[in-house]
Design a protein around this motif. Structure first.
Motif, PDB file in Angstrom:
ATOM      1  N   LYS A   1      -7.934   0.305   0.269  1.00 32.97           N
ATOM      2  CA  LYS A   1      -7.678   0.228  -1.084  1.00 32.97           C
ATOM      3  C   LYS A   1      -8.778   1.037  -1.547  1.00 32.97           C
ATOM      4  CE  LYS A   1      -3.784  -2.146  -1.508  1.00 32.97           C
ATOM      5  NZ  LYS A   1      -2.572  -1.845  -1.892  1.00 32.97           N
TER       6      LYS A   1
ATOM      7  N   GLN B   1     -10.483  -7.767  -1.035  1.00 36.06           N
ATOM      8  CA  GLN B   1      -9.513  -6.582  -1.208  1.00 36.06           C
ATOM      9  C   GLN B   1      -9.500  -5.749   0.154  1.00 36.06           C
ATOM     10  OE1 GLN B   1      -9.370  -3.934  -4.213  1.00 36.06           O
ATOM     11  NE2 GLN B   1      -7.389  -3.669  -4.240  1.00 36.06           N
TER      12      GLN B   1
ATOM     13  N   TYR C   1      -8.958  -5.539  -8.765  1.00 36.77           N
ATOM     14  CA  TYR C   1     -10.229  -5.334  -7.831  1.00 36.77           C
ATOM     15  C   TYR C   1     -11.055  -6.584  -7.820  1.00 36.77           C
ATOM     16  CZ  TYR C   1     -13.018  -5.093 -12.185  1.00 36.77           C
ATOM     17  OH  TYR C   1     -13.943  -5.516 -13.362  1.00 36.77           O
TER      18      TYR C   1
ATOM     19  N   ASN D   1      -3.703  -2.295 -11.605  1.00 32.57           N
ATOM     20  CA  ASN D   1      -4.635  -2.396 -10.601  1.00 32.57           C
ATOM     21  C   ASN D   1      -5.698  -3.576 -10.510  1.00 32.57           C
ATOM     22  OD1 ASN D   1      -2.877   0.252 -10.391  1.00 32.57           O
ATOM     23  ND2 ASN D   1      -4.371   0.610  -8.780  1.00 32.57           N
TER      24      ASN D   1
ATOM     25  N   HIS E   1       0.702  -1.147   0.167  1.00 31.32           N
ATOM     26  CA  HIS E   1       0.121   0.135   0.078  1.00 31.32           C
ATOM     27  C   HIS E   1       0.720   1.309  -0.116  1.00 31.32           C
ATOM     28  CE1 HIS E   1      -3.442   2.232   0.307  1.00 31.32           C
ATOM     29  NE2 HIS E   1      -3.530   2.643   1.570  1.00 31.32           N
TER      30      HIS E   1
END
Length: 332
Positions: free
Chosen positions: A187, A183, A179, A177, A83
């Motif tokens: 984020k 998750q 998704y 990225n 992150h």
């Protein structure tokens, strides 16, 4: 490759990969995960115990890593501190996990002569201008912007060196990225979804013009399996699904899909060194290995992701308050 060792397999992308492997192959999977804040044992619930073995431990533990490599046919290395905001707040864990951890795994792969696949990120390439017609390719020079992306770049270079110097059977993939389910709520996409579910206005860094190239985690998983099966040793493959969207459009789409006004969000202080645009050219993966994404419709994938978070509040709720308190302290 009937026995896979998956590092970081209780994290977001790693757990999605484990679910994908169980659903699409007959491999046995051993998950090695330190269960830091970003790892969640519950992300592996429901998987058959005869197919998935969980080991809690750190990838910097050379003795444990050596034992697990001895019983594996191939290793997929997802474990990472990932992150950006956290790397700006405290870079040290990123050095420990992403550099020393990867080194520890590579040495085990070298000793045991095991097939090794290293998961990386498009962020190692830095960023592109918003109006740049180009996209990242396997030959794009590295130009990382943050402690996170610089340590991932360093880990990539370690893998390349161990292939060339010691003959380790490794491949690398750099993905855009992700998704999807599981998750962490720190984020971008899950934070906005869970804010709406909690009645909190979503937060958008700066003007929201930053562009990301989104791919569903299940497509990432299928690409990794393809590389394990068909990839050439020493090669790097970029994984992307042509999902470029700017952050403002994504927030407004989430709000609209969840029955809220498209402008019901707040602009907050931008992240330091916030990369402008990522864009992946996955031509090599598609033409040489024949891979194709299944979630080519971002809106359909996002809708399914919203449904997952709506249906699984018990999974994300325990960490939500701490995440929002952290961002509130930074005015974000």
């Amino acid at each position: 490759m009937s026995r896979l060792l998956v590092t970081g397999g209780a994290g977001f992308i790693g757990s999605n990969f484990v679910h994908h492997v169980v659903g699409h192959t007959d491999h046995h999977v051993t998950v090695l995960d330190a269960l830091t804040y970003a790892g969640n044992r519950r992300s592996l619930e429901g998987l058959p115990e005869d197919r998935v073995t969980f080991v809690e431990g750190d990838i910097t533990d050379a003795t444990l890593v050596d034992q697990l490599f001895a019983d594996a046919d191939a290793v997929v290395h997802y474990a990472a501190e990932s992150h950006n905001d956290n790397s700006l707040n405290d870079p040290r864990p990123f050095l420990d996990t992403n550099i020393i951890g990867t080194y520890t795994l590579l040495e085990a792969a070298r000793r045991h002569d095991r097939r090794f696949h290293h998961i990386s990120t498009d962020e190692v390439y830095g960023d592109l201008e918003l109006d740049d017609p180009e996209r990242f390719t396997e030959s794009t020079p590295y130009n990382p912007s943050s402690p996170y992306s610089s340590t991932k770049a360093g880990s990539d270079l370690l893998v390349r060196a161990w292939v060339r110097s010691f003959g380790v059977q490794a491949t690398i993939s750099n993905c855009s990225n992700n998704y999807g389910p599981y998750q962490h709520v720190e984020k971008f996409i899950p934070r906005q979804i869970t804010n709406v579910l909690r009645g909190i206005r979503p937060k958008l860094y700066g003007a929201g013009e930053n562009v990301r190239d989104w791919i569903h985690a299940d497509d990432h998983s299928s690409a990794v399996l393809t590389i394990l099966d068909k990839g050439a040793i020493g090669e790097t493959y970029l994984i992307g699904a042509d999902g470029e969207r700017n952050n403002k459009d994504v927030v407004e789409l989430i709000l609209t899909m969840m029955g809220q006004p498209a402008d019901a969000y707040d602009h907050v202080t931008d992240r330091a060194g916030h990369d402008l645009r990522y864009a992946i050219d996955s031509t090599k993966l598609r033409t040489e290995l024949g891979w194709r994404p299944q979630f080519s419709d971002f809106e359909a994938g996002l809708s399914a992701t919203i449904d997952w978070y709506r249906d699984n509040e018990s999974w994300w709720a325990p960490s939500k308050d701490a995440v929002e308190a952290f961002y509130a302290g930074k005015g974000q």
